[in-house]
Design a protein around this motif. Structure first.
Motif, PDB file in Angstrom:
ATOM      1  N   UNK A 135     -24.224   4.985  25.225  1.00 51.70           N
ATOM      2  CA  UNK A 135     -23.918   3.757  24.491  1.00 51.70           C
ATOM      3  C   UNK A 135     -23.010   3.920  23.302  1.00 51.70           C
ATOM      4  N   UNK A 136     -23.072   5.067  22.609  1.00 47.40           N
ATOM      5  CA  UNK A 136     -22.239   5.222  21.419  1.00 47.40           C
ATOM      6  C   UNK A 136     -22.567   4.155  20.392  1.00 47.40           C
ATOM      7  N   UNK A 137     -21.542   3.455  19.908  1.00 53.90           N
ATOM      8  CA  UNK A 137     -21.765   2.407  18.915  1.00 53.90           C
ATOM      9  C   UNK A 137     -22.393   1.161  19.522  1.00 53.90           C
ATOM     10  N   UNK A 138     -22.552   1.131  20.834  1.00 49.95           N
ATOM     11  CA  UNK A 138     -23.271   0.040  21.503  1.00 49.95           C
ATOM     12  C   UNK A 138     -24.622   0.533  22.013  1.00 49.95           C
ATOM     13  N   UNK A 139     -25.207   1.456  21.280  1.00 53.82           N
ATOM     14  CA  UNK A 139     -26.503   1.998  21.667  1.00 53.82           C
ATOM     15  C   UNK A 139     -27.652   1.149  21.164  1.00 53.82           C
ATOM     16  N   UNK A 140     -28.811   1.749  21.055  1.00 55.33           N
ATOM     17  CA  UNK A 140     -30.007   1.008  20.669  1.00 55.33           C
ATOM     18  C   UNK A 140     -31.050   1.993  20.155  1.00 55.33           C
ATOM     19  N   UNK A 141     -32.093   1.463  19.542  1.00 56.04           N
ATOM     20  CA  UNK A 141     -33.264   2.266  19.213  1.00 56.04           C
ATOM     21  C   UNK A 141     -34.488   1.368  19.295  1.00 56.04           C
ATOM     22  N   UNK A 142     -35.654   1.982  19.310  1.00 54.84           N
ATOM     23  CA  UNK A 142     -36.892   1.227  19.468  1.00 54.84           C
ATOM     24  C   UNK A 142     -37.828   1.487  18.301  1.00 54.84           C
ATOM     25  N   UNK A 143     -38.511   0.444  17.885  1.00 52.62           N
ATOM     26  CA  UNK A 143     -39.528   0.539  16.846  1.00 52.62           C
ATOM     27  C   UNK A 143     -40.677  -0.396  17.210  1.00 52.62           C
ATOM     28  N   UNK A 144     -41.875   0.150  17.275  1.00 50.82           N
ATOM     29  CA  UNK A 144     -43.083  -0.649  17.497  1.00 50.82           C
ATOM     30  C   UNK A 144     -42.968  -1.547  18.723  1.00 50.82           C
ATOM     31  N   UNK A 145     -42.361  -1.034  19.778  1.00 47.77           N
ATOM     32  CA  UNK A 145     -42.265  -1.796  21.015  1.00 47.77           C
ATOM     33  C   UNK A 145     -41.092  -2.740  21.097  1.00 47.77           C
ATOM     34  N   UNK A 146     -40.294  -2.847  20.018  1.00 46.85           N
ATOM     35  CA  UNK A 146     -39.120  -3.713  20.024  1.00 46.85           C
ATOM     36  C   UNK A 146     -37.858  -2.871  20.202  1.00 46.85           C
ATOM     37  N   UNK A 147     -36.857  -3.456  20.844  1.00 51.82           N
ATOM     38  CA  UNK A 147     -35.564  -2.804  21.021  1.00 51.82           C
ATOM     39  C   UNK A 147     -34.550  -3.454  20.096  1.00 51.82           C
ATOM     40  N   UNK A 148     -33.807  -2.632  19.344  1.00 50.53           N
ATOM     41  CA  UNK A 148     -32.815  -3.132  18.397  1.00 50.53           C
ATOM     42  C   UNK A 148     -31.435  -2.583  18.746  1.00 50.53           C
TER      43      UNK A 148
END
Length: 366
Positions: A135-148
């Motif tokens: 993804x690079x700058x179009x990637x993502x991460x997850x916190x507490x079950x949510x995707x950002x």
């Protein structure tokens, strides 16, 4: 000062710590979030990112050259947790000893589209990515079950019509399709002078609202945005491949001469000069500046008219569509589609050297 007084402080012995190759995503608490209700609907408790695909490619088939994948790593498209647990082992041409027709460094959207376009034409491609997810700058991460999302959140190119639906075309090349949620509006402007303008998805609704704010500039509004549509329709009639390739453009000229001449005429012009031909109201011109700032982060006088036209019209033609599960799902879908085509991605592969033979890149090491 303590130094002048001869006071000596105990010195602390510093040791160099090996920096982490994979910096953690930014903490949620440190990030201000501006979410529209529609964006919030796309961030699910159970993330809808496509399921990762683990794949060991088949033996290579002939296509072109014999570029080799060097270094170490596992061949798979995996989740963050799976990738972090991968044990790497040294290798020569790659842990599986296979050869590839092309090597792409980086799995951002540009790298993935280049790789999937090659794979769709029969090439075996190896993508080397230094991080643990695509993804690079179009990637993502997850916190507490949510995707950002960590990159773009306003997405063009998901339409099912025309030639400017580039994301749809890229996904289709490897047999992928994503569910999207159409946004009924692009942006709601709140500008000085209590000016409030909602940019509706439907073009006529947007023009009606803008004219209601500036009834004395109705003719100028119609002419400016009409010029935008003239340019957009010319772009949308061409099969967009490379606008920098002379031979391609030469061929397009014979197919669509009027459209190409239209684009050539407006190519050196900016949106500010075009707007000032039709519009005199300074507040309305400031609104055009705000419109262009979203396109290019500069005002209308510094925004190429072709760029402005593409965005200001496509938001109505194809619309703004949010992929279910987040923008990171685009890269994951492309990566999985690439692997399904028999190619490979290696994560935690930080390329340190590109090997040349007779001035031609033939391999890489990491």
């Amino acid at each position: 000062t303590p130094l002048q007084a001869g006071i000596k402080y105990p010195t602390r012995r510093h040791t160099k710590r090996r920096p982490s190759r994979f910096p953690p995503p930014p903490r949620l608490a440190a990030m201000p979030l501006l979410l529209s209700p529609l964006t919030a609907r796309c961030l699910h408790r159970s993330p809808h990112l496509p399921a990762p695909v683990a794949h060991r490619p088949s033996r290579p088939r002939p296509f072109g050259g014999e570029a080799r994948g060097g270094g170490r790593g596992r061949v798979a498209v995996v989740s963050e947790r799976q990738a972090a647990a991968v044990e790497t082992s040294p290798g020569g041409e790659g842990s599986d000893g296979e050869r590839y027709d092309a090597i792409v460094v980086g799995s951002g959207i540009g790298g993935l589209v280049a790789a999937t376009q090659l794979a769709a034409k029969g090439a075996r491609v190896l993508v080397l990515e230094k991080y643990i997810i695509p993804g690079g700058s179009s990637g993502y991460y997850r916190r507490d079950g949510f995707t950002f999302d960590v990159g773009s959140s306003v997405m063009f190119g998901f339409s099912d019509k025309g030639n400017l639906n580039l994301i749809t075309q890229a996904l289709e090349a490897v047999g992928c399709k994503m569910e999207v949620i159409p946004d009924p509006s692009t942006v709601h402007f709140h500008l000085p002078g209590a000016l409030s303008v909602l940019v509706h998805r439907e073009y006529n609704d947007f023009i009606e609202e803008l004219v209601s704010k500036f009834p004395h500039e109705k003719e100028g509004i119609l002419k400016f945005y009409g010029t935008c549509w003239k340019i957009f329709n010319s772009l949308n009639s061409l099969e967009l491949k490379s606008l920098e390739e002379p031979l391609y453009l030469f061929g397009q000229f014979f197919k669509k001469p009027l459209e190409c001449l239209t684009l050539a005429y407006y190519l050196p012009q900016n949106a500010g000069d075009i707007a000032r031909k039709f519009i005199k109201d300074q507040q309305l011109l400031s609104f055009i500046d705000a419109e262009c700032f979203i396109v290019s982060t500069v005002n209308a006088l510094k925004t190429p008219m072709i760029n402005a036209s593409m965005v200001l019209c496509d938001r109505h033609f194809g619309g703004i569509n949010y992929p279910v599960g987040g923008v990171g799902g685009i890269a994951v879908s492309l990566a999985n589609g690439l692997v399904e085509k028999g190619s490979a991605i290696r994560y935690k592969a930080n390329v340190t050297n590109v090997i040349l033979e007779n001035g031609k890149a033939v391999s890489s090491s990491y």
